[in-house]
Each structure stands twice: as C-alpha cells, then as structure tokens.
Design an enzyme around this catalytic site. Structure first.
Site, mmCIF file in Angstrom:
data_model
loop_
_atom_site.group_PDB
_atom_site.id
_atom_site.type_symbol
_atom_site.label_atom_id
_atom_site.label_comp_id
_atom_site.label_asym_id
_atom_site.label_seq_id
_atom_site.Cartn_x
_atom_site.Cartn_y
_atom_site.Cartn_z
ATOM 1 N N TYR A 1 0.160 -6.622 16.483
ATOM 2 C CA TYR A 1 0.644 -5.575 15.582
ATOM 3 C C TYR A 1 1.325 -4.468 16.394
ATOM 4 O O TYR A 1 2.448 -4.048 16.098
ATOM 5 C CB TYR A 1 -0.548 -5.021 14.794
ATOM 6 C CG TYR A 1 -0.219 -3.903 13.833
ATOM 7 C CD1 TYR A 1 0.471 -4.159 12.656
ATOM 8 C CD2 TYR A 1 -0.627 -2.591 14.090
ATOM 9 C CE1 TYR A 1 0.754 -3.132 11.761
ATOM 10 C CE2 TYR A 1 -0.352 -1.576 13.210
ATOM 11 C CZ TYR A 1 0.338 -1.843 12.041
ATOM 12 O OH TYR A 1 0.615 -0.823 11.166
ATOM 13 N N GLN B 1 0.827 -1.223 0.000
ATOM 14 C CA GLN B 1 0.000 0.000 0.000
ATOM 15 C C GLN B 1 0.857 1.268 0.000
ATOM 16 O O GLN B 1 0.623 2.181 -0.775
ATOM 17 C CB GLN B 1 -0.930 0.019 1.231
ATOM 18 C CG GLN B 1 -1.969 1.133 1.164
ATOM 19 C CD GLN B 1 -2.467 1.602 2.532
ATOM 20 O OE1 GLN B 1 -1.967 1.189 3.578
ATOM 21 N NE2 GLN B 1 -3.461 2.473 2.513
HETATM 22 N N1 SER Z 1 -3.494 1.041 9.218
HETATM 23 C C1 SER Z 1 -2.991 0.140 10.222
HETATM 24 C C2 SER Z 1 -4.013 -0.881 10.562
HETATM 25 O O1 SER Z 1 -5.172 -0.567 10.551
HETATM 26 C C3 SER Z 1 -2.618 0.898 11.448
HETATM 27 O O2 SER Z 1 -1.331 1.374 11.354
HETATM 28 O O3 SER Z 1 -3.655 -1.971 10.883
#
Ligand code: SER
Length: 315
Positions: free
Chosen positions: A143, A12
């Site tokens: 994450y 992206q």
């Molecule tokens: N755009 C990312 C996500 O939603 C956040 O950094 O995982």
C-alpha cells in the site's frame, strides 16, 4: 473546478466527497464514477450523473471525461493496506496502473487530478513523531509502495507535462456514512459502531499504537481546499502532510466511555495490522499545508466522538 469526475465514488471517501462537491459546485456536472458491483444508490444516484468508470480501463475514464467535459478528476480508487498485503498485485494494478491511466487521460484532456496519499507512505525509517513534510519514505507495505510511487508519478506529470496534480497524505479517516474496508486504521471506525450497538469491542491493535486520524468532514474540506489553492503559493504538490488528531486505542476507548459509560473494550490482536501500524508514524507535522494553502482542522477527538455517536445512534 466545474465538471468533476470522482473515480471510486461509492467508496468510503467518494460517497461523501461526491455529495459535498455537488453542493459546492451546483452549476457543474459532478460525475459519480463506479465499478460494477458497487453501484451508487439513494441520494448519490439521484442527485447527479453516474457512469461506470473502472480505473483499470483507460477508455472508460476518457469517455466520461469527454462526455461531461471534465476539468478535475478525483482519483479515489484504492485497495487499503491490510487487504493490499493479501493481494499485492491487485493493489499495484489499481494504485499505480490506475493512477497512470488517470494521469494519461488528464494529460491529453487537460484535467487537474487529486489522488490521496497516506500516512502509509512512510515506513519504519521515518521519524515517528511530528513526521516532517519532506523526510524518508521507505514504506514496507505494498500500500505504501503504491502511495510513494503515486506521489512521484504525480509530481513527474506536473513537472514534465504541466498536469495540475495535487494531493494530501490522509490519516485514518473516520465517518458514520460508508465504512472503510481492509485498512489498518479501520478499528477507529468500528469501535464507534460497537459502542452504539452496546457490544464489546475487540481491538486489533495494542495499547500505545498511535496513529494520526481525521474526521471525514475535515478530510473532505482538505480535498477541496487543496484543489482550490492558489498554485503560485504551492511549494509542494504531491503530497501534503495534514493532521488533526493522534491517538491510541486506550485514548479513543476512554473518550467513548465518557459518553457511553457501559462501553467495554478487549484486546484481540491482529498481527498483520499491528505490524503495519508499527511501521507508520505516530503523528505528522502539517506545517507546510498550513502555510502553503491555509489548512486548518476543525475536529478533535472530543468533537468527533460527540458527532459520531449522535449520528450512529440515529442511524
Ligand atoms: N486508512 C488507510 C489504511 O488503514 C491508511 O491510509 O489502510
């Protein structure tokens, strides 16, 4: 910055950042690093060199750095938040293992390294509104855990080995070029596609779910400007809060409706994404980025919406 390796160049951010770097540094080699199954195409393939660089394979990173005499690595390989919850081991392997591989090559070959952090590096214990630069970072997603680890590891490599590591905490990124996949903020991209196709949008997050968002041109500029910043002015390195707009689903839907009057949205909640979003800040304070390297966003919700709708219509 002359010769740059972009790891994750077809993703992206990478697909647009690679092109912008090629325009910004026309005399250098801007190498598009990709993995099998995500090969570059079209302009990205034709406008410069490309190499297979799997971030989990240190030899491939080192070979590309050597071959093109790379001085700066943009590490954009990541598994976004919602997919990461389904595959936490993979998220760690790529997010932390991959970063370690990158930093080791950078240490040996003396490269600067940019690795994005995220609003996801914060957690439920973080002040939610105007989240300060230096505050509690106890994320509850894998994450976020990989992002905080990445910030710490990058700062360690700067202090211990003198590797020029720098980073920004990206908000949800919105663009009309390459769609994101598996993130919590993806709805703010998908909503524009539905609006332009004349389809009803089913929103996975409930009203009142505020998160920071940013239009891709601002994010690309931030990634380049932080690496160009005068190091003597940087008090922070990994990572800077940056911000441009914060909205909830109601606000973006209302803005789209101003331009696409027939647009309709219905709520169809995704409990995983909702719980992730609830653990993240509503809005970040980006004063340090403004003061230390002159960060200024250019797009607000109105300007972004006009540009997104224009480009998606012609697409
Ligand atoms: N755009 C990312 C996500 O939603 C956040 O950094 O995982």
């Amino acid at each position: 910055m002359k010769n740059v390796l972009v790891i994750g160049a077809t993703g992206q951010i990478g697909s647009e950042l690679t092109m912008k770097l090629r325009k910004t540094y026309p005399n250098g080699d801007i190498v598009a690093g990709y993995i099998t199954g995500a090969e570059p195409k079209g302009e990205l393939l034709e406008s410069g060199p490309a190499e297979i660089v799997d971030i989990t394979n240190p030899a491939q990173i080192a070979a590309a750095v050597e071959k093109y005499n790379i001085d700066t690595i943009y590490n954009l390989a990541a598994v976004l938040s919602a997919v990461a919850e389904a595959k936490p081991q993979l998220a760690w392997h790529i997010g932390v293992g991959g970063l370690y591989n990158t930093l080791e090559v950078a240490r040996e070959k003396k490269c600067a390294v940019f690795t994005p952090s995220s609003i996801g590096s914060f957690g439920p214990g973080t002040p939610k509104v105007n989240t300060p630069q230096d505050t509690i970072q106890r994320p509850t997603t894998i994450y976020g855990v990989t992002k905080v680890t990445g910030e710490l590891l990058s700062d360690y490599y700067a202090k211990r080995f003198g590797v020029d590591t720098r980073s920004v905490r990206f908000p949800g990124l919105i663009s009309y070029v390459t769609p994101p996949g598996g993130g919590t903020t993806d709805y703010a991209v998908d909503i524009y596609y539905s609006a332009v196709k004349g389809e009803k949008f089913y929103c996975p997050l409930k009203p009142g779910t505020f998160m920071d968002m940013m239009y891709m041109p601002d994010a690309l500029r931030a990634a380049i400007e932080i690496m160009e910043a005068d190091p003597s002015k940087l008090i922070h390195r990994n990572s800077f809060n940056i911000a441009s707009m914060s909205f909830d689903p109601e606000m973006i839907a209302a803005k789209i409706k101003e331009h696409v009057p027939g647009f309709e949205m219905e709520y169809k909640l995704d409990p995983l994404r909702q719980s992730i979003a609830d653990s993240w800040p509503d809005s970040l304070d980006d004063t340090c980025a403004r003061e230390e390297w002159g960060w200024r966003p250019q797009y607000d919700l109105e300007a972004m919406t006009i540009d997104m709708l224009d480009h998606l219509k012609s697409k």
